[in-house]
Design an enzyme around this catalytic site. Structure first.
Site, PDB file in Angstrom:
ATOM      1  N   ASP A  80      -7.753  -4.270  -0.660  1.00 28.62           N
ATOM      2  CA  ASP A  80      -8.322  -4.485  -1.986  1.00 28.62           C
ATOM      3  C   ASP A  80      -8.274  -5.961  -2.381  1.00 28.62           C
ATOM      4  OD1 ASP A  80      -8.796  -1.688  -2.560  1.00 28.62           O
ATOM      5  OD2 ASP A  80      -6.628  -1.486  -2.724  1.00 28.62           O
TER       6      ASP A  80
ATOM      7  N   HIS B 167       0.853  -1.193   0.000  1.00 32.24           N
ATOM      8  CA  HIS B 167       0.000   0.000   0.000  1.00 32.24           C
ATOM      9  C   HIS B 167       0.880   1.231   0.000  1.00 32.24           C
ATOM     10  CE1 HIS B 167      -3.113   2.902   1.142  1.00 32.24           C
ATOM     11  NE2 HIS B 167      -3.994   1.991   0.771  1.00 32.24           N
TER      12      HIS B 167
END
Length: 428
Positions: free
Chosen positions: A363, A306
């Site tokens: 995600d 991330h």
């Protein structure tokens, strides 16, 4: 400790006041730099630029911390609901029992959309992207109660916020149904927020969808974990549009458009697309992982690591728990989900991934959950928008209650110097 930074330029020093946040974040205030020195700062992508001071969300990417209004995301995901979390984000405090009851009443009251809006849905060609429909319909929604598009007091604002949060699930479900050529379902009065959305999305005539409680809980958690995330692309878009004094619906519709981009809200859909390509190619997982390690051109690993969280994404651990429960409950044998499980195992054990902190992120797991429970792939980003809506509303409100000041970034011009116009017949 100094309370200012000093910038030296052409033999002069310029004092830059230091602003300190409640979590001891320090920022050099450059608001007066251009006027004093003629300089602006250049920060492509705004990765090191604070665009505002905000009371809504706190992130510490190095420590893996995410808090809404001071409350750790772990506590909210385990103990709160999406509706309660939405209230917290928008109004700054957890609701009292009476406030929560009233907010839920407003959500229930406003879940239907005006019948004339159904005509708008049918005006889109079959196969239209649901995100395009969602943005257009949120803007159109403001035409039906114009007095609520720019609420100036708390009473009207609560109604406007509840109205938008409630109707967005109806619009989202209708956007998919019409794009797929299916009849639109009406919301049910006896269902709560997330259950009602699943009903509107999946029920067929004479075959009502009755959502499983574990699925509802998992989807509710996805919405909570996506409800706000500080000044990302779509949130910054909402704030910038709001700074022009644009109304709530226009600002949120702009946020939907920003979220639509594959580098932002499309990440969970990209995970499934990556798995689909891997499956269709017949390539082994070992070969794919080796390509990642060798950084072969055109091979991208989606759903890992991330940009903000340098250690781990705190949302990933929470959503993994839901993912494991849903997959165990449904007992689905899906080759893409099997691939996802195998890839997760590799990433959590292989030193290449571990040493680089390339852990599965929110995600990765949200894409798996949405696929497992039957959410259509082109609805993944719409689900993200539904979850992010309370954060957008809170951010819009924070801009709106401050003295008006339109956002206006500067630039460093690198184009042609001054030149004279040449008539077309003389251009050769």
């Amino acid at each position: 400790m100094t309370d200012h930074a000093v910038l030296s330029y052409k033999g002069r020093n310029y004092d830059l006041p230091i602003v300190v946040g409640t979590e001891d974040e320090h920022a050099a205030d450059i608001s007066s730099l251009r006027g004093a020195s003629g300089l602006i700062t250049l920060d492509r992508g705004y990765g090191n630029t604070g665009s505002c001071e905000s009371e809504i969300t706190y992130i510490d990417g190095d420590k893996g911390i995410l808090r809404y209004r001071g409350y750790p995301i772990e506590q909210l995901a385990e103990r709160s609901t999406f509706t309660e979390t939405a209230y917290l984000l928008i109004f700054g405090e957890l609701p009292t029992g009476a406030q929560y009851t009233e907010f839920r009443r407003l959500l229930n009251e406003h879940q239907h959309i005006h019948e004339n809006m159904l005509d708008f849905f049918h005006g889109f060609p079959e196969g239209s992207p649901p995100m395009a429909i969602l943005s257009a319909m949120i803007n159109a929604l403001g035409c039906f109660q114009p007095e609520l598009t720019k609420p100036d007091d708390d009473d009207h604002f609560m109604e406007a916020a509840a109205r938008l949060i409630s109707k967005v699930r109806t619009i989202a479900a209708a956007a998919y149904r019409t794009s797929a050529g299916r009849p639109v379902n009406y919301p049910r009065q006896d269902m709560r927020y997330t259950s009602n959305f699943l009903h509107m999305l999946m029920s067929m005539p004479f075959d009502l969808y009755e959502p499983d409680p574990d699925i509802v809980e998992a989807l509710d958690r996805i919405l909570i974990l996506h409800a706000d995330h500080e000044q990302n692309c779509s949130t910054s878009t909402v704030r910038m549009v709001a700074s022009s004094q644009a109304n709530l619906h226009a600002s949120v519709a702009a946020g939907v458009c920003a979220l639509w981009g594959p580098l932002h809200g499309g990440a969970n859909q990209a995970v499934i697309e990556m798995l689909q390509r891997l499956h269709d190619s017949g390539q082994t997982l070992e070969s794919f992982v080796n390509q990642i390690k060798n950084k072969e051109a055109g091979v991208r690993l989606m759903g890992f690591g991330h940009r903000v969280y340098r250690n781990f994404d705190p949302r990933a651990k929470l959503i993994k728990e839901s993912c494991d429960r849903v997959l165990a409950k449904l007992g689905i044998h899906d080759p893409l989900l099997d691939l996802a499980t195998q890839l997760e195992e590799v990433a959590l054990e292989d030193d290449y991934f571990v040493s680089r902190k390339l852990y599965p992120n929110v995600d990765f797991y949200s894409g798996i959950i949405l696929r497992a429970i039957g959410i259509p792939q082109d609805m993944f980003t719409v689900m993200f928008a539904m979850g992010r809506l309370p954060g957008w509303i809170a951010q819009w409100r924070e801009v709106h209650v401050q003295p008006p000041k339109i956002d206006r970034p500067r630039q460093v011009y690198i184009g042609a110097n001054a030149r004279d116009f040449v008539p077309v017949e003389e251009r050769g």
